[in-house]
Design a protein around this motif. Structure first.
Motif, PDB file in Angstrom:
ATOM      1  N   CYS A 183     -15.308 101.270 -19.446  1.00  0.00           N
ATOM      2  CA  CYS A 183     -16.166 101.882 -20.622  1.00  0.00           C
ATOM      3  C   CYS A 183     -17.422 101.911 -20.117  1.00  0.00           C
ATOM      4  CB  CYS A 183     -16.006 101.052 -21.699  1.00  0.00           C
ATOM      5  SG  CYS A 183     -16.823  99.190 -21.341  1.00  0.00           S
ATOM      6  N   GLU A 185     -17.580 100.915 -10.275  1.00  0.00           N
ATOM      7  CA  GLU A 185     -17.189 100.007 -11.499  1.00  0.00           C
ATOM      8  C   GLU A 185     -15.889 100.709 -11.761  1.00  0.00           C
ATOM      9  OE1 GLU A 185     -19.470 100.196 -15.718  1.00  0.00           O
ATOM     10  OE2 GLU A 185     -19.752 102.170 -14.463  1.00  0.00           O
ATOM     11  N   CYS A 236     -13.099  95.272 -14.456  1.00  0.00           N
ATOM     12  CA  CYS A 236     -12.207  96.202 -14.434  1.00  0.00           C
ATOM     13  C   CYS A 236     -11.776  96.406 -12.913  1.00  0.00           C
ATOM     14  CB  CYS A 236     -12.536  97.534 -15.272  1.00  0.00           C
ATOM     15  SG  CYS A 236     -12.231  97.331 -16.858  1.00  0.00           S
ATOM     16  N   PRO A 284     -19.209  93.049 -19.956  1.00  0.00           N
ATOM     17  CA  PRO A 284     -19.596  93.939 -18.690  1.00  0.00           C
ATOM     18  C   PRO A 284     -20.127  92.956 -17.520  1.00  0.00           C
ATOM     19  CG  PRO A 284     -21.247  93.967 -20.203  1.00  0.00           C
ATOM     20  CD  PRO A 284     -20.156  93.140 -21.081  1.00  0.00           C
TER      21      PRO A 284
HETATM   22  S1  SF4 Z   1     -15.309  95.357 -17.112  1.00  0.00           S
HETATM   23 FE1  SF4 Z   1     -15.438  95.270 -19.209  1.00  0.00          FE
HETATM   24  S2  SF4 Z   1     -17.412  96.218 -19.472  1.00  0.00           S
HETATM   25 FE2  SF4 Z   1     -16.905  96.923 -17.399  1.00  0.00          FE
HETATM   26  S3  SF4 Z   1     -15.886  98.700 -17.622  1.00  0.00           S
HETATM   27 FE3  SF4 Z   1     -14.396  97.041 -17.921  1.00  0.00          FE
HETATM   28  S4  SF4 Z   1     -14.023  96.928 -20.048  1.00  0.00           S
HETATM   29 FE4  SF4 Z   1     -15.819  97.983 -19.696  1.00  0.00          FE
END
Ligand code: SF4
Length: 164
Positions: free
Chosen positions: A14, A59, A87, A138
């Motif tokens: 996200c 990410e 993630c 996050p």
């Molecule tokens: S870890 Fe959480 S905040 Fe980061 S991309 Fe994945 S769902 Fe989104």
């Protein structure tokens, strides 16, 4: 002093850690500018080819073959790779469909097929070796600064005791 050549990449996610990074710049913009040159960061500038880098921030989870190929390219082109957020570190929550029951898997199969998704969503370290992790969903901002500082020190862009 040369700057570290860095890239920021987002895959299946996200992109909230990107938002946290932009918040970090409220305090760190000038210091980061002294230490790092962003060669690839789609949220900030036009970015096409994957450049040669000292450090890559990655990410998100990996859910397509195209993403897997790009992640492998990033690994080839970057001296150090940091997995950013849950993630990338663990696959979850983006990898929720891996544990769906058979009936639910069948119900979502048309989406998996339509978007050429892999059967299983992968964390970053299931695809490439990584050097550092910043957990959190996050990402944890304090840990991000700590890990980035460690990476820049390991790469020789910060002296012992120097801070970002
Ligand atoms: S870890 Fe959480 S905040 Fe980061 S991309 Fe994945 S769902 Fe989104």
């Amino acid at each position: 002093m040369p700057k570290a050549r860095v890239g920021w990449f987002s895959f299946t996610c996200c992109e909230d850690s990107t938002m946290i990074f932009l918040e970090v710049l409220n305090d760190k913009y000038w210091r980061f500018g002294e230490l790092m040159e962003f060669k690839y960061f789609k949220a900030l500038k036009e970015s096409h080819e994957i450049p040669e880098m000292d450090l890559a921030f990655v990410e998100g989870a990996v859910s397509t073959q195209k993403e897997e190929d790009k992640v492998k390219k990033i690994r080839e082109k970057s001296k150090k790779v940091i997995a950013i957020g849950a993630c990338a570190c663990t696959g979850m929550p983006s990898a929720q469909r891996n544990s769906f029951d058979q009936k639910t898997k069948e119900e979502v199969q048309f989406i998996v097929s339509r978007f050429n998704l892999k059967d299983k969503v992968l964390s970053l370290k299931e695809v490439i070796p990584i050097d550092y992790e910043v957990p959190g969903c996050p990402m944890d901002e304090g840990k991000f600064l700590q890990v980035t500082e460690a990476a820049l020190r390991d790469l020789g862009f910060l002296k012992e005791g120097e801070k970002i």
